[in-house]
Design a protein around this motif. Sequence first.
Motif, PDB file in Angstrom:
ATOM      1  N   SER A 269      21.825  39.336  38.016  1.00 53.05           N
ATOM      2  CA  SER A 269      23.029  39.968  38.739  1.00 53.05           C
ATOM      3  C   SER A 269      23.947  38.754  39.271  1.00 53.05           C
ATOM      4  O   SER A 269      25.045  39.343  39.460  1.00 53.05           O
ATOM      5  CB  SER A 269      22.305  40.713  39.928  1.00 53.05           C
ATOM      6  N   LEU A 270      23.303  37.660  39.733  1.00 57.16           N
ATOM      7  CA  LEU A 270      24.261  36.581  39.979  1.00 57.16           C
ATOM      8  C   LEU A 270      25.040  36.129  39.044  1.00 57.16           C
ATOM      9  O   LEU A 270      26.320  35.977  39.146  1.00 57.16           O
ATOM     10  CB  LEU A 270      23.389  35.501  40.512  1.00 57.16           C
ATOM     11  N   GLN A 271      24.510  35.972  37.802  1.00 60.13           N
ATOM     12  CA  GLN A 271      25.325  35.564  36.668  1.00 60.13           C
ATOM     13  C   GLN A 271      26.432  36.619  36.451  1.00 60.13           C
ATOM     14  O   GLN A 271      27.557  36.138  36.250  1.00 60.13           O
ATOM     15  CB  GLN A 271      24.367  35.391  35.594  1.00 60.13           C
ATOM     16  N   SER A 272      26.080  37.966  36.476  1.00 60.52           N
ATOM     17  CA  SER A 272      27.156  38.886  36.287  1.00 60.52           C
ATOM     18  C   SER A 272      28.276  39.057  37.379  1.00 60.52           C
ATOM     19  O   SER A 272      29.358  39.299  37.147  1.00 60.52           O
ATOM     20  CB  SER A 272      26.485  40.261  36.369  1.00 60.52           C
ATOM     21  N   ASP A 273      27.650  38.732  38.489  1.00 61.80           N
ATOM     22  CA  ASP A 273      28.829  38.745  39.722  1.00 61.80           C
ATOM     23  C   ASP A 273      29.674  37.303  39.588  1.00 61.80           C
ATOM     24  O   ASP A 273      31.103  37.396  39.913  1.00 61.80           O
ATOM     25  CB  ASP A 273      28.089  38.450  41.025  1.00 61.80           C
ATOM     26  N   PHE A 274      29.098  36.324  39.217  1.00 63.65           N
ATOM     27  CA  PHE A 274      30.178  35.143  38.910  1.00 63.65           C
ATOM     28  C   PHE A 274      30.977  35.255  37.746  1.00 63.65           C
ATOM     29  O   PHE A 274      31.878  34.659  37.645  1.00 63.65           O
ATOM     30  CB  PHE A 274      28.990  33.944  38.686  1.00 63.65           C
ATOM     31  N   SER A 275      30.357  36.109  36.560  1.00 61.88           N
ATOM     32  CA  SER A 275      31.167  36.120  35.495  1.00 61.88           C
ATOM     33  C   SER A 275      32.398  37.105  35.710  1.00 61.88           C
ATOM     34  O   SER A 275      33.389  37.270  34.938  1.00 61.88           O
ATOM     35  CB  SER A 275      30.448  36.933  34.410  1.00 61.88           C
ATOM     36  N   LYS A 276      32.458  38.013  36.849  1.00 67.22           N
ATOM     37  CA  LYS A 276      33.540  39.006  37.066  1.00 67.22           C
ATOM     38  C   LYS A 276      34.252  38.226  38.527  1.00 67.22           C
ATOM     39  O   LYS A 276      33.849  37.485  39.226  1.00 67.22           O
ATOM     40  CB  LYS A 276      33.222  40.220  37.266  1.00 67.22           C
ATOM     41  N   LEU A 277      35.439  38.568  38.369  1.00 61.32           N
ATOM     42  CA  LEU A 277      36.372  38.183  39.521  1.00 61.32           C
ATOM     43  C   LEU A 277      36.054  39.040  40.849  1.00 61.32           C
ATOM     44  O   LEU A 277      35.936  40.376  40.425  1.00 61.32           O
ATOM     45  CB  LEU A 277      37.891  38.302  39.228  1.00 61.32           C
ATOM     46  N   SER A 278      36.012  38.475  41.960  1.00 62.36           N
ATOM     47  CA  SER A 278      35.964  39.272  42.928  1.00 62.36           C
ATOM     48  C   SER A 278      36.356  38.749  44.360  1.00 62.36           C
ATOM     49  O   SER A 278      36.276  37.332  44.236  1.00 62.36           O
ATOM     50  CB  SER A 278      34.093  39.641  43.059  1.00 62.36           C
ATOM     51  N   TYR A 279      36.788  39.165  45.268  1.00 62.57           N
ATOM     52  CA  TYR A 279      37.202  38.708  46.489  1.00 62.57           C
ATOM     53  C   TYR A 279      35.996  37.957  47.227  1.00 62.57           C
ATOM     54  O   TYR A 279      36.269  36.910  47.745  1.00 62.57           O
ATOM     55  CB  TYR A 279      37.653  39.747  47.578  1.00 62.57           C
ATOM     56  N   ARG A 280      34.671  38.275  46.883  1.00 66.02           N
ATOM     57  CA  ARG A 280      33.792  37.707  47.700  1.00 66.02           C
ATOM     58  C   ARG A 280      33.732  36.136  47.365  1.00 66.02           C
ATOM     59  O   ARG A 280      33.280  35.168  47.926  1.00 66.02           O
ATOM     60  CB  ARG A 280      32.553  37.980  47.056  1.00 66.02           C
ATOM     61  N   MET A 333      51.279  39.201  39.725  1.00 68.80           N
ATOM     62  CA  MET A 333      51.095  38.524  38.421  1.00 68.80           C
ATOM     63  C   MET A 333      51.654  39.299  37.299  1.00 68.80           C
ATOM     64  O   MET A 333      51.748  38.879  36.271  1.00 68.80           O
ATOM     65  CB  MET A 333      49.803  38.064  38.297  1.00 68.80           C
ATOM     66  N   GLY A 334      51.831  40.627  37.665  1.00 66.95           N
ATOM     67  CA  GLY A 334      52.219  41.657  36.174  1.00 66.95           C
ATOM     68  C   GLY A 334      51.444  41.804  34.953  1.00 66.95           C
ATOM     69  O   GLY A 334      51.606  41.941  34.011  1.00 66.95           O
ATOM     70  N   LEU A 335      50.049  41.680  35.577  1.00 73.12           N
ATOM     71  CA  LEU A 335      48.855  41.721  34.599  1.00 73.12           C
ATOM     72  C   LEU A 335      48.749  42.995  34.044  1.00 73.12           C
ATOM     73  O   LEU A 335      48.860  44.172  34.702  1.00 73.12           O
ATOM     74  CB  LEU A 335      47.529  40.929  35.025  1.00 73.12           C
ATOM     75  N   CYS A 336      48.555  43.184  32.600  1.00 72.98           N
ATOM     76  CA  CYS A 336      48.345  44.571  32.239  1.00 72.98           C
ATOM     77  C   CYS A 336      46.923  45.146  32.659  1.00 72.98           C
ATOM     78  O   CYS A 336      46.074  44.356  33.081  1.00 72.98           O
ATOM     79  CB  CYS A 336      48.254  44.690  30.703  1.00 72.98           C
ATOM     80  N   ASP A 337      46.590  46.361  32.614  1.00 72.10           N
ATOM     81  CA  ASP A 337      45.693  47.105  33.265  1.00 72.10           C
ATOM     82  C   ASP A 337      44.407  46.448  32.422  1.00 72.10           C
ATOM     83  O   ASP A 337      43.426  46.223  33.018  1.00 72.10           O
ATOM     84  CB  ASP A 337      45.646  48.672  33.170  1.00 72.10           C
ATOM     85  N   ASP A 338      44.386  46.425  31.083  1.00 73.14           N
ATOM     86  CA  ASP A 338      43.393  46.055  30.542  1.00 73.14           C
ATOM     87  C   ASP A 338      42.745  44.741  30.458  1.00 73.14           C
ATOM     88  O   ASP A 338      41.631  44.220  30.738  1.00 73.14           O
ATOM     89  CB  ASP A 338      43.667  46.187  28.895  1.00 73.14           C
ATOM     90  N   ASP A 339      43.784  43.758  30.812  1.00 75.38           N
ATOM     91  CA  ASP A 339      43.482  42.268  31.369  1.00 75.38           C
ATOM     92  C   ASP A 339      42.874  42.290  32.869  1.00 75.38           C
ATOM     93  O   ASP A 339      41.776  41.474  32.800  1.00 75.38           O
ATOM     94  CB  ASP A 339      44.765  41.469  31.368  1.00 75.38           C
ATOM     95  N   LEU A 340      43.231  43.066  33.656  1.00 77.36           N
ATOM     96  CA  LEU A 340      42.816  43.167  34.830  1.00 77.36           C
ATOM     97  C   LEU A 340      41.300  43.829  34.915  1.00 77.36           C
ATOM     98  O   LEU A 340      40.301  43.395  35.467  1.00 77.36           O
ATOM     99  CB  LEU A 340      43.418  43.883  35.832  1.00 77.36           C
ATOM    100  N   GLY A 341      41.165  44.827  34.051  1.00 77.08           N
ATOM    101  CA  GLY A 341      39.872  45.469  33.495  1.00 77.08           C
ATOM    102  C   GLY A 341      39.014  44.372  33.014  1.00 77.08           C
ATOM    103  O   GLY A 341      37.690  44.224  33.541  1.00 77.08           O
ATOM    104  N   TYR A 342      39.403  43.642  32.474  1.00 80.06           N
ATOM    105  CA  TYR A 342      38.380  42.432  31.744  1.00 80.06           C
ATOM    106  C   TYR A 342      38.073  41.207  32.808  1.00 80.06           C
ATOM    107  O   TYR A 342      37.173  40.907  32.747  1.00 80.06           O
ATOM    108  CB  TYR A 342      39.237  41.678  30.591  1.00 80.06           C
ATOM    109  N   ARG A 343      38.896  40.952  33.691  1.00 79.38           N
ATOM    110  CA  ARG A 343      38.552  40.069  34.716  1.00 79.38           C
ATOM    111  C   ARG A 343      37.632  40.671  35.689  1.00 79.38           C
ATOM    112  O   ARG A 343      36.711  39.979  36.116  1.00 79.38           O
ATOM    113  CB  ARG A 343      39.960  39.720  35.520  1.00 79.38           C
ATOM    114  N   PHE A 344      37.736  41.873  35.787  1.00 81.48           N
ATOM    115  CA  PHE A 344      36.923  42.563  36.943  1.00 81.48           C
ATOM    116  C   PHE A 344      35.755  43.488  36.464  1.00 81.48           C
ATOM    117  O   PHE A 344      34.989  44.302  37.236  1.00 81.48           O
ATOM    118  CB  PHE A 344      37.804  43.474  37.881  1.00 81.48           C
ATOM    119  N   ARG A 345      35.600  43.325  35.284  1.00 85.97           N
ATOM    120  CA  ARG A 345      34.427  43.957  34.530  1.00 85.97           C
ATOM    121  C   ARG A 345      34.424  45.633  34.545  1.00 85.97           C
ATOM    122  O   ARG A 345      33.469  46.165  34.947  1.00 85.97           O
ATOM    123  CB  ARG A 345      33.146  43.501  34.935  1.00 85.97           C
ATOM    124  N   MET A 346      35.743  45.865  34.225  1.00 85.25           N
ATOM    125  CA  MET A 346      35.531  47.488  34.379  1.00 85.25           C
ATOM    126  C   MET A 346      36.855  48.072  33.357  1.00 85.25           C
ATOM    127  O   MET A 346      37.528  46.963  32.723  1.00 85.25           O
ATOM    128  CB  MET A 346      35.975  48.011  35.767  1.00 85.25           C
TER     129      MET A 346
END
Length: 554
Positions: A269-280, A333-346
């Motif tokens: 779970s910690l690795q998955s949390d670090f792999s995705k972007l989060s305000y935390r 930043m004007g990122l596309c929705d798919d790019d943001l989804g990849y960063r936040f894992r959704m």
Amino acid sequence: MSSCCVLGCENWRNNTCDSKLKFYRIPADTPSQKTRRQLWLNAIRRSNWTETIVNNAHVCSAHFISGEASLDAESPDFVPSVFPHKQQNSIPSEKMERPARKKKKEHRKMLQKSTNKEITKEDILELRLIAPDAVVLTSIEKSDTDTASECDKVEDPPEPPEPPTAAHDPALEQQRTAADLKESCKKAFQKSRRNIHTEQCGPSMANETLKKKEDKVLVPKSSFKDIITGKNINYQDLKMQHSVLYQAYTKLLAEAQQLRTDNEKLRNSLQSDFSKLSYRFLKWDAKQIRFLTGLPSVAFDWLLSRIEYNVIRVHPEFKAEDHLLIVLMKLKMGLCDDDLGYRFRMSGEIITAICQTWIPTLAVLLSPLIEWQSDDVIHKSKPDIFKTKFRKCCCFLDCVEFAVATPKGATKHVKYFVSTTPAGAISFLAPGFNRSVSEQQALKMSGFFELFKTPSQILASRTFAIKEELAKIRVTLHTPARGFTADSAVWSHVNVVLGWWKDFGIFQTAVPASYEEMMNDVVMACAALTNLKMSLVPNVVKNQKRKRKRKDAV
């Protein structure tokens, strides 16, 4: 320094010259020592004792008949019995001899039965517990073998008699050690008890009952010295100790396996949390927050407190600060929705749903930041570079066009009229108009001309066809001439704020078709976020002070 806790006893460790005097702690409150502990406390007869006092109390060896505590339950020294207030009914030496005489008597009976071949399984077990170190005859061992064979229900054919040899001499056989008998008795006892109980209760219930009985039996522990020397060993005690230790070992193995499993889950779970972007993981990095959102950390926290209770969370696993971070990154930043989804894992669809839900709410909550200011406020906050030629200037007017993609794949342009104050804040923003709408008509429909109450000046980067409308309300329009250099600082100053607004990444390319219906909300949210930036006035004041210092130095 230890002292004896018995009333009337003055022995303590440092004031006695008797080197043989020993001090024993009161047995611990454990399942195997609980009964012995209670017997000691009843014998000492002390009142008002707390658990701490009992755990730290000692009893000297003077209160034991043999001068040493014993772990044998049948020994008189299993519990202290010599006290000043208690009168001895018999001679201490006789008390110590009684267990030995009892063992000899029982051993003599067993030998008599063995000669008459009347020994039974119960006699073997009784002999094992009473006289484990006694010398036995071959007939006892033979009876034990017969008992074990009956328990196993195995019939062996009779063997032919062997001629007498020196190896089978009865005198030599009687000198065999008790080790063989102990082992055979132990096996016979275990098999007989298992078979009898299994017939009565069944296999599963028999194992549970035996386990409960073993847990309840309290047997004194053999001393470490006896285990090393091999003398006076209580095998029942060792068996109980082995059972308890094995249960504890099994329990510890299960706990260790559970801890390994939990540790692996936490690691994943910690690795998955670090792999995705989060305000935390970004809230402690103010520089990264400013880069991703365009706002300082203080402004982000203030904005979060205003919006988190006024809008729902689209993704329940993400907190409100993560939703706001996604929206601000989309705008800045004007990122596309798919790019943001990849960063936040959704998925990109969820990103689109979050933006479509939060951006309109963000525009409504921040719209009060875009407010037309009074003449007094504008005059007090006006930089010095405006107080000479443009002292009546109240705003800087500009028209910006943004490209928007349509669902059919085409691109259309929408123009917006915006004005900023000399201090560097957006004070007016008209809704979007098509290119076909004229400037006079767009500003008249937006209510821009109704904002002026007194004669004023307006600066513009280009000429607008609105001079007649402005003349009616006593407002003059100034545009920069070619080669104009004297007032270049004024024009560069007013263009900074518009540059902040135009530099939002979502405006750098055509706005996606999924945001076409909420284009006005997007523009309003970006304009309000521009006003949350640091003001331009402090920087202008600093530059003016630096210039004055340079002039004074010259």
